[in-house]
Design an enzyme around this catalytic site. Structure first.
Site, short mmCIF file in Angstrom:
data_model
loop_
_atom_site.label_atom_id
_atom_site.label_comp_id
_atom_site.label_asym_id
_atom_site.label_seq_id
_atom_site.Cartn_x
_atom_site.Cartn_y
_atom_site.Cartn_z
N ARG A 278 0.81 -1.22 0.00
CA ARG A 278 0.00 0.00 0.00
C ARG A 278 0.85 1.28 0.00
O ARG A 278 0.56 2.22 -0.73
CB ARG A 278 -0.89 -0.01 1.24
CG ARG A 278 -1.88 1.14 1.29
CD ARG A 278 -2.59 1.20 2.64
NE ARG A 278 -3.01 -0.06 3.16
CZ ARG A 278 -4.23 -0.58 3.05
NH1 ARG A 278 -5.18 0.09 2.43
NH2 ARG A 278 -4.51 -1.74 3.58
N ARG A 314 -13.11 -0.99 -1.84
CA ARG A 314 -12.71 -0.65 -0.47
C ARG A 314 -13.78 0.09 0.34
O ARG A 314 -14.00 -0.25 1.50
CB ARG A 314 -11.40 0.14 -0.46
CG ARG A 314 -10.22 -0.63 -1.10
CD ARG A 314 -8.87 0.03 -0.83
NE ARG A 314 -8.47 -0.12 0.55
CZ ARG A 314 -8.58 0.81 1.46
NH1 ARG A 314 -9.04 2.01 1.14
NH2 ARG A 314 -8.24 0.57 2.70
N CYS A 345 -26.61 -2.63 -8.05
CA CYS A 345 -27.85 -2.74 -7.28
C CYS A 345 -27.61 -3.24 -5.86
O CYS A 345 -27.99 -4.35 -5.50
CB CYS A 345 -28.82 -3.64 -8.02
SG CYS A 345 -29.20 -2.93 -9.62
N1 LLP Z 1 2.80 -9.22 3.23
C1 LLP Z 1 1.76 -10.02 3.54
C2 LLP Z 1 2.02 -11.39 3.99
C3 LLP Z 1 0.44 -9.52 3.45
O1 LLP Z 1 -0.58 -10.31 3.77
C4 LLP Z 1 0.22 -8.19 3.01
C5 LLP Z 1 -1.14 -7.65 2.89
C6 LLP Z 1 1.35 -7.41 2.69
C7 LLP Z 1 2.62 -7.96 2.81
C8 LLP Z 1 1.23 -6.00 2.19
O2 LLP Z 1 0.66 -5.16 3.13
P1 LLP Z 1 0.60 -3.58 2.87
O3 LLP Z 1 2.03 -3.09 2.90
O4 LLP Z 1 -0.01 -3.35 1.56
O5 LLP Z 1 -0.20 -3.08 3.98
N2 LLP Z 1 -7.43 -5.22 0.69
C9 LLP Z 1 -7.07 -4.55 1.93
C10 LLP Z 1 -5.63 -4.81 2.31
C11 LLP Z 1 -5.29 -6.28 2.46
C12 LLP Z 1 -3.86 -6.53 2.85
C13 LLP Z 1 -3.55 -7.98 2.88
N3 LLP Z 1 -2.19 -8.32 3.14
C14 LLP Z 1 -7.37 -3.06 1.78
O6 LLP Z 1 -7.80 -2.64 0.72
O7 LLP Z 1 -7.21 -2.31 2.74
#
Ligand code: LLP
Length: 418
Positions: A278, A314, A345
């Site tokens: 992210r 989201r 819908c």
């Molecule tokens: N590593 C692992 C093992 C993970 O499960 C994740 C995210 C990351 C790295 C990366 O995390 P980040 O740096 O992006 O926070 N769909 C959700 C977010 C799901 C994150 C799942 N795992 C949203 O839109 O907020």
């Protein structure tokens, strides 16, 4: 910092107006800024100040081939959670030797393929998975590197759907059981104990949960050393949050300083892998959508737009707040509070609620911070083709994913025989 800004009351990505993109590509679509993606990746890399590290970009955040290819060109590693993500990395020119494979449900074929292409490390999430990896490595006459993902039981203080480090979450192996898993791995001719992995959640806006988790990982590393098991790296996952509204998450440099300080306090100098997603992509992309109708209901005003929850999930799934700005500022228009809603819908189909906007019917809107967990989470619900993705590069832009056609949408479907 990102490269989206107003120029003479029109919203630009780098040197390209979003009006021009909407005109040529249509809406809805995602628009990414190459300069922002690269800047954010580099900011993380530079923040380590020479401490040995590998950035394994979390592919799940934005898996477009052009995005992955930019990071591959910068020498990035990749964190994957499926065979599909592995193929994307390979297709985009990523180096399999810099891939770590996370996830609780790795299938046989996914493991076989990852062994065949020689990924860097499997982050193992259960004793049963370790056995499966071992038997597939043996069948391939290979020796594969593993890390065990421990569950440190730390509250990430984020949305419950994206918390992963609590003992009630499905992720990782409890610390007390993990030593045994390492013993089994160390005794196998087909497994090489390489590291320990941990990821406690996403969109973390404070350092405390990270520091808590790092301390538990380091204490665990000592326990392993006591059992005669030495590691060659620590994988500390992703999770650093971004500003969507008024959050003030740690900057990459604050994060890495606290991390390195934690390691130094503990006398640990192991190389570190991190898996940011992210923080690199979210503010490098916007979701561009056009108003179809302005509609006054009995209690609310609605801006009905052509983008919907199937395109950007989201808000519906996590009640996430993302800023919505008009692409063209027109100060002569009256401003009202609108619920910005899509055509799907479902009453969950909104991009934002009670947004104060001065817009005309057919106005273009940009939903900010949409570069991570945007297009990757889209679906075809309501038979809506998946939208296009565009990458801006200076004063040029490129369609990096065509808008899906109806024919593509039904391509795999068959009628029953007559
Ligand atoms: N590593 C692992 C093992 C993970 O499960 C994740 C995210 C990351 C790295 C990366 O995390 P980040 O740096 O992006 O926070 N769909 C959700 C977010 C799901 C994150 C799942 N795992 C949203 O839109 O907020």
């Amino acid at each position: 910092m990102d490269h989206f800004h107003y120029r003479d009351n029109v919203y630009f990505a780098e040197d390209v107006s979003l009006e021009a993109i909407a005109e040529q590509v249509g809406t809805p679509c995602y628009v990414y800024s190459r300069a922002t993606l690269e800047r954010h990746w580099r900011a993380f890399d530079d923040a380590f100040d020479g401490y040995p590290h590998t950035i394994c970009y979390a592919v799940k955040a934005n898996a477009n081939l052009a995005v992955l290819n930019l990071f591959a060109r910068m020498g990035s590693g990749f964190d994957i959670v499926s065979g599909g993500e592995l193929e994307r990395v390979l297709r985009a020119g990523g180096d399999p030797a810099r891939v770590v494979f996370s996830g609780v449900g790795k299938g046989r074929d996914e493991i076989e393929r990852a062994i065949a292409v020689g990924i860097q490390c499997f982050n193992v999430e259960s004793a049963a998975e370790l056995e499966r990896i071992e038997s597939l490595a043996a069948a391939a006459s290979r020796r594969v590197r593993i890390a065990v993902r421990i569950n440190p039981d730390v509250d990430a203080r984020t949305h419950p759907y994206i918390s992963t480090g609590l003992k009630e979450n499905k992720f990782g192996i409890p610390v007390d059981e993990a030593v045994d898993v390492y013993r089994r791995a160390a005794a196998s001719a087909h497994l090489e104990v390489s590291g320990v992995a941990c990821h406690i959640g996403s969109q973390l806006t404070g350092m405390a949960p990270f520091e808590d988790a790092f301390a538990r990982v380091l204490a665990f590393v000592d326990r392993l050393a006591g059992a005669g098991i030495e590691l060659d790296h620590l994988d500390l996952g992703g999770g650093l949050g971004v500003r969507y509204r008024d959050e003030s998450p740690p900057l990459p440099r604050d994060y890495t300083r606290a991390l390195v300080a934690c390691l130094e306090r503990h006398g640990c100098s192991l190389p570190v892998t991190i898996e940011p997603g992210r923080v690199i992509c979210a503010n490098a992309g916007v979701f561009l959508t056009r108003v179809e109708y302005l509609k006054a209901g009995a209690a609310r005003r609605f801006a009905v737009v052509d983008g919907a929850m199937n395109d950007l999930l989201r808000p519906a799934l996590y009640q996430a707040w993302q800023e919505i700005v008009p692409v063209t500022i027109d100060e002569t228009l009256p401003a009202y509070d609108y619920d910005v809603v899509g055509p799907v819908c479902e009453s969950a189909d909104f991009l934002g609620k009670e947004r104060h906007l001065a817009i005309a019917p057919s106005a273009l809107l940009a939903v900010r911070s949409a570069g991570a967990y945007g297009h990757v989470m889209s679906s075809n619900y309501n038979a809506r083709p998946r939208c296009a993705e565009v990458m801006v590069d200076g004063d040029a832009f490129h369609v990096v994913r065509e808008r899906e056609t109806f024919e593509q949408l039904v391509a795999g479907e068959r009628l029953l025989p007559a």
